[in-house]
Design an enzyme around this catalytic site. Structure first.
Site, PDB file in Angstrom:
ATOM      1  N   SER A  78       6.460  10.707  -1.392  1.00  0.00           N
ATOM      2  CA  SER A  78       5.110  10.287  -1.050  1.00  0.00           C
ATOM      3  C   SER A  78       4.112  11.429  -1.207  1.00  0.00           C
ATOM      4  O   SER A  78       3.953  11.982  -2.279  1.00  0.00           O
ATOM      5  CB  SER A  78       5.093   9.707   0.368  1.00  0.00           C
ATOM      6  OG  SER A  78       3.841   9.132   0.650  1.00  0.00           O
ATOM      7  N   HIS A  79       3.452  11.787  -0.113  1.00  0.00           N
ATOM      8  CA  HIS A  79       2.387  12.790  -0.141  1.00  0.00           C
ATOM      9  C   HIS A  79       2.901  14.198   0.146  1.00  0.00           C
ATOM     10  O   HIS A  79       2.109  15.131   0.256  1.00  0.00           O
ATOM     11  CB  HIS A  79       1.322  12.422   0.882  1.00  0.00           C
ATOM     12  CG  HIS A  79       1.867  12.221   2.268  1.00  0.00           C
ATOM     13  ND1 HIS A  79       2.685  11.158   2.579  1.00  0.00           N
ATOM     14  CD2 HIS A  79       1.749  12.948   3.396  1.00  0.00           C
ATOM     15  CE1 HIS A  79       3.032  11.235   3.858  1.00  0.00           C
ATOM     16  NE2 HIS A  79       2.490  12.311   4.368  1.00  0.00           N
ATOM     17  N   LYS A  84       1.422  -0.497   0.155  1.00  0.00           N
ATOM     18  CA  LYS A  84       0.015  -0.115   0.129  1.00  0.00           C
ATOM     19  C   LYS A  84      -0.330   0.346  -1.281  1.00  0.00           C
ATOM     20  O   LYS A  84       0.554   0.697  -2.059  1.00  0.00           O
ATOM     21  CB  LYS A  84      -0.288   0.963   1.163  1.00  0.00           C
ATOM     22  CG  LYS A  84       0.681   2.121   1.261  1.00  0.00           C
ATOM     23  CD  LYS A  84       0.343   2.999   2.457  1.00  0.00           C
ATOM     24  CE  LYS A  84       1.364   4.130   2.630  1.00  0.00           C
ATOM     25  NZ  LYS A  84       2.552   3.697   3.361  1.00  0.00           N
ATOM     26  N   THR A 128       3.684   1.502  12.810  1.00  0.00           N
ATOM     27  CA  THR A 128       3.489   2.192  11.542  1.00  0.00           C
ATOM     28  C   THR A 128       4.690   1.915  10.632  1.00  0.00           C
ATOM     29  O   THR A 128       5.831   2.034  11.041  1.00  0.00           O
ATOM     30  CB  THR A 128       3.339   3.703  11.780  1.00  0.00           C
ATOM     31  OG1 THR A 128       2.157   3.932  12.566  1.00  0.00           O
ATOM     32  CG2 THR A 128       3.227   4.455  10.467  1.00  0.00           C
ATOM     33  N   SER A 157      -3.475   6.285   8.012  1.00  0.00           N
ATOM     34  CA  SER A 157      -2.952   7.366   7.188  1.00  0.00           C
ATOM     35  C   SER A 157      -3.298   7.155   5.715  1.00  0.00           C
ATOM     36  O   SER A 157      -2.503   7.451   4.833  1.00  0.00           O
ATOM     37  CB  SER A 157      -1.440   7.493   7.372  1.00  0.00           C
ATOM     38  OG  SER A 157      -0.801   6.257   7.158  1.00  0.00           O
ATOM     39  N   ASP A 199       2.578   9.401  -4.960  1.00  0.00           N
ATOM     40  CA  ASP A 199       3.174   8.190  -5.535  1.00  0.00           C
ATOM     41  C   ASP A 199       2.188   7.041  -5.674  1.00  0.00           C
ATOM     42  O   ASP A 199       2.563   5.940  -6.054  1.00  0.00           O
ATOM     43  CB  ASP A 199       4.396   7.751  -4.729  1.00  0.00           C
ATOM     44  CG  ASP A 199       4.053   7.262  -3.333  1.00  0.00           C
ATOM     45  OD1 ASP A 199       3.111   7.807  -2.728  1.00  0.00           O
ATOM     46  OD2 ASP A 199       4.741   6.350  -2.830  1.00  0.00           O
ATOM     47  N   ARG A 243      14.186  11.647   2.553  1.00  0.00           N
ATOM     48  CA  ARG A 243      13.365  12.762   2.090  1.00  0.00           C
ATOM     49  C   ARG A 243      13.990  14.063   2.565  1.00  0.00           C
ATOM     50  O   ARG A 243      14.234  14.238   3.755  1.00  0.00           O
ATOM     51  CB  ARG A 243      11.936  12.660   2.628  1.00  0.00           C
ATOM     52  CG  ARG A 243      11.148  11.484   2.105  1.00  0.00           C
ATOM     53  CD  ARG A 243       9.731  11.493   2.675  1.00  0.00           C
ATOM     54  NE  ARG A 243       9.061  10.228   2.432  1.00  0.00           N
ATOM     55  CZ  ARG A 243       7.889   9.885   2.963  1.00  0.00           C
ATOM     56  NH1 ARG A 243       7.274  10.727   3.778  1.00  0.00           N
ATOM     57  NH2 ARG A 243       7.350   8.718   2.695  1.00  0.00           N
ATOM     58  N   GLU A 301      -3.479   1.152   7.252  1.00  0.00           N
ATOM     59  CA  GLU A 301      -3.036   2.181   8.178  1.00  0.00           C
ATOM     60  C   GLU A 301      -4.034   3.329   8.141  1.00  0.00           C
ATOM     61  O   GLU A 301      -4.615   3.614   7.094  1.00  0.00           O
ATOM     62  CB  GLU A 301      -1.654   2.707   7.794  1.00  0.00           C
ATOM     63  CG  GLU A 301      -0.558   1.661   7.843  1.00  0.00           C
ATOM     64  CD  GLU A 301       0.793   2.218   7.409  1.00  0.00           C
ATOM     65  OE1 GLU A 301       1.809   1.665   7.862  1.00  0.00           O
ATOM     66  OE2 GLU A 301       0.826   3.178   6.624  1.00  0.00           O
ATOM     67  N   ASP A 321       0.235   5.337  -3.425  1.00  0.00           N
ATOM     68  CA  ASP A 321       0.030   4.247  -2.473  1.00  0.00           C
ATOM     69  C   ASP A 321      -1.042   4.555  -1.424  1.00  0.00           C
ATOM     70  O   ASP A 321      -1.405   3.678  -0.644  1.00  0.00           O
ATOM     71  CB  ASP A 321       1.352   3.844  -1.801  1.00  0.00           C
ATOM     72  CG  ASP A 321       1.988   4.947  -0.981  1.00  0.00           C
ATOM     73  OD1 ASP A 321       1.475   6.087  -0.983  1.00  0.00           O
ATOM     74  OD2 ASP A 321       3.026   4.678  -0.334  1.00  0.00           O
ATOM     75  N   ARG A 322      -1.574   5.765  -1.413  1.00  0.00           N
ATOM     76  CA  ARG A 322      -2.628   6.107  -0.456  1.00  0.00           C
ATOM     77  C   ARG A 322      -3.928   6.400  -1.185  1.00  0.00           C
ATOM     78  O   ARG A 322      -3.934   6.673  -2.378  1.00  0.00           O
ATOM     79  CB  ARG A 322      -2.220   7.323   0.389  1.00  0.00           C
ATOM     80  CG  ARG A 322      -0.945   7.103   1.165  1.00  0.00           C
ATOM     81  CD  ARG A 322      -0.605   8.314   2.017  1.00  0.00           C
ATOM     82  NE  ARG A 322       0.731   8.159   2.590  1.00  0.00           N
ATOM     83  CZ  ARG A 322       1.055   8.458   3.837  1.00  0.00           C
ATOM     84  NH1 ARG A 322       0.153   8.925   4.660  1.00  0.00           N
ATOM     85  NH2 ARG A 322       2.291   8.309   4.270  1.00  0.00           N
ATOM     86  N   ASP A 365      -2.522   9.739  -3.609  1.00  0.00           N
ATOM     87  CA  ASP A 365      -1.463  10.691  -3.297  1.00  0.00           C
ATOM     88  C   ASP A 365      -0.401  10.739  -4.400  1.00  0.00           C
ATOM     89  O   ASP A 365      -0.561  10.150  -5.466  1.00  0.00           O
ATOM     90  CB  ASP A 365      -0.844  10.380  -1.937  1.00  0.00           C
ATOM     91  CG  ASP A 365       0.006   9.120  -1.947  1.00  0.00           C
ATOM     92  OD1 ASP A 365      -0.257   8.235  -2.779  1.00  0.00           O
ATOM     93  OD2 ASP A 365       0.927   9.013  -1.114  1.00  0.00           O
TER      94      ASP A 365
END
Length: 538
Positions: free
Chosen positions: A101-102, A366, A334, A355, A268, A9, A353, A270-271, A266
């Site tokens: 991600s986020h 996730k 994590t 998060s 992508d 990233r 998690e 996954d959250r 989020d």
């Protein structure tokens, strides 16, 4: 090009440098255990800025490395959970997922590239270490001279021994969800409660098309049940992180419009975050409740509950569910790859998690929308005995049975790297001083102080320095981690937990303020960083 969370990233401008993206993609292909020749790879991402340009580069380099086939989501769109499912379903060699991600998107913000293995899960450290090593030595990459591929057109294009297949990114994922959940039961519940309002916020991330299909087409809900469902390169100028701070538009609408069930995912996909009018489901509680209601989900009715797990910073709520159900429990560092090892060995069914990541062994990532439908299934199940059930009813019933783990996370984002290291140095000195064991800190007796270390029960690998823990005699915990998943600076994460067997109606922040004070005093965080308050409180 240090690899973090199975990928890289950085700011978009870094990826736009001459040959930078090409070199990293070449490093991934060269590090694949199976090698790139003859491989089938899944490719897609969260819709952020630079996605389509990166995919065209991947296509040319894949062809240059004798990859056999690429399976790409239409317009480059593919959620991380859908990508994991597609790798498994198509028995692909692996996948290249384009996401930060986020993290925010846009020309001035972040981009990311990660590699997933044939099991659909994030690459292990043995592979990411090899990727990094190659990036330090690379002198050339292999690229084929191909025309630009039209990613908007579903279908296959062949170039000698190389094939690019563009697919509908939603179809296979919807089919998977319908295998896991009883959509008829959820639909009947929603139809029996016509005043029950649902609102799912995709935050202009990748899940918009998935949420729209699942909610409107499959459940028959009005299109107004989803918001911000068009993926945008800059996420509409927002920060696609589903928490109370960044998903404030959803939170405000939930309260103002009396929404019974609200959810956000989020960038992508996954959250997840679950909220309702007057209700917030802490992620640590969310995975515990889902585990407690596993019998209400057809997937687990068939497969059984093999085991439960959480990341170390996540509250111990799920531990108590595992004990009551008589199944194995695992505490891991994590990183979703640690759950994946347990899943592949048939030892784990549900995990999470703090998060805002929740999932199961249906894939090896996730899965935000999986959690949303888990909660809709729980509400449908509970409505059989309480027709007017709401989120708080579910939570309070859980607390009555298991007690409550008051839990909160404070994020201090983009802290100067040296200042972040100074905080961790102070904490390391504290845990190394064994005279602190037994010491009274603000009325709490220190029972244990260490830096969490994990030995994987499957492959025996050891992961050290996974977070500084101060555990008190009453099982309350203070945890500090220095996170490097942002593209610049560092994030100090402070986790605080206090367990109450009966007194579960307090406000979380009020319940843990004494522990927050202890944490700030011990770490000297305010003095060393100059930060008087966190960026985000979860």
């Amino acid at each position: 090009m240090r690899v973090v969370v199975s990928g890289l990233r950085k700011r978009v401008k870094v990826f736009e440098q001459a040959n930078y993206t090409e070199n990293f993609v070449q490093a991934i292909l060269s590090a694949m255990p199976e090698g790139p020749k003859g491989a089938t790879l899944v490719v897609g991402g969260d819709g952020r800025y630079f996605l389509k340009e990166a995919i065209q580069k991947i296509i040319r380099i894949a062809a240059g490395n004798k990859v056999s086939k690429l399976i790409i989501g239409q317009n480059g769109i593919l959620s991380t959970p859908a990508g994991s499912n597609l790798i498994r379903k198509r028995k692909a060699t692996g996948g290249i997922l384009l996401t930060a991600s986020h993290n925010p998107g846009g020309p001035e913000n972040d981009f990311g590239i990660k590699y997933n293995m044939s099991n659909g899960g994030p690459a292990p450290e043995s592979v990411t270490d090899k990727i990094y090593q190659i990036t330090t030595e690379i002198t050339a990459y292999h690229s084929a001279d191909l025309p630009e591929i039209d990613l908007s057109k579903i279908g296959s294009q062949k170039f000698d021994d190389f094939e690019v297949e563009v697919i509908d990114p939603v179809d296979d994922y919807v089919a998977l969800m319908k295998e896991i959940y009883d959509f008829a039961s959820i639909k009947n519940f929603l139809q029996s409660r016509p005043s029950f309002k649902v609102l799912v916020d995709s935050m202009h991330g990748v899940t918009g098309p998935y949420a729209k299909r699942l909610l409107a087409d499959e459940l028959g809900l009005p299109e107004s049940s989803s918001m911000n469902n068009v993926p945008l390169p800059d996420f509409g100028g927002g920060h696609p992180d589903p928490n109370l701070t960044y998903a404030h538009e959803l939170v405000e609408r939930v309260e103002k419009e009396g929404i019974d069930f609200g959810a956000a995912s989020d960038g992508d996909g996954d959250r997840n975050m679950i909220v309702g009018k007057g209700a917030f489901v802490n992620p640590s509680d969310s995975v515990a409740v889902i585990a407690a209601y596993a019998d209400a989900i057809p997937y687990f009715q068939k497969s059984g509950l093999k085991g439960l797990a959480r990341s170390m910073p996540t509250s111990g709520a799920i531990d108590r569910v595992a004990k009551k159900k008589g199944v194995e429990f695992y505490e891991v560092p994590t990183g979703w790859k640690f759950f994946g090892n347990l899943m592949d060995a048939g030892k784990l069914s549900i995990c999470g998690e703090e998060s805002f990541g929740t999932g199961s062994d249906h894939i090896r990532e996730k899965d935000g929308l999986w959690a949303v439908f888990a909660w809709l299934s729980i509400l449908a199940h509970a409505s059989k005995t309480n027709p007017n059930v709401g989120l708080n009813d579910i939570l309070n019933k859980h607390y009555e049975e298991f007690g409550r783990n008051y839990f909160s996370r404070y994020d201090y984002e983009e802290v100067d790297t040296e200042k972040g290291a100074a905080v961790m140095k102070v904490l390391t000195e504290f845990i190394n001083d064994k005279s602190n064991i037994g010491k009274n800190l603000g009325g709490y007796e220190v029972a244990q102080a260490d830096n969490f270390e994990y030995r994987d029960p499957i492959d025996g690998s050891v992961s050290k320095n996974q977070g500084i823990r101060i555990i008190f005699k009453d099982s309350s915990r203070i945890i500090f981690r220095l996170s490097g998943t942002g593209s610049q600076g560092a994030t100090i994460r402070l986790y605080v937990e206090k367990y109450a067997a009966k007194d579960y109606q307090k406000d979380t922040q009020s319940a843990i303020q004494d522990l927050i004070k202890i944490a700030l005093d011990v770490s000297r965080l305010v003095d060393l960083t100059g930060r008087t308050k966190p960026t985000v409180i979860t």
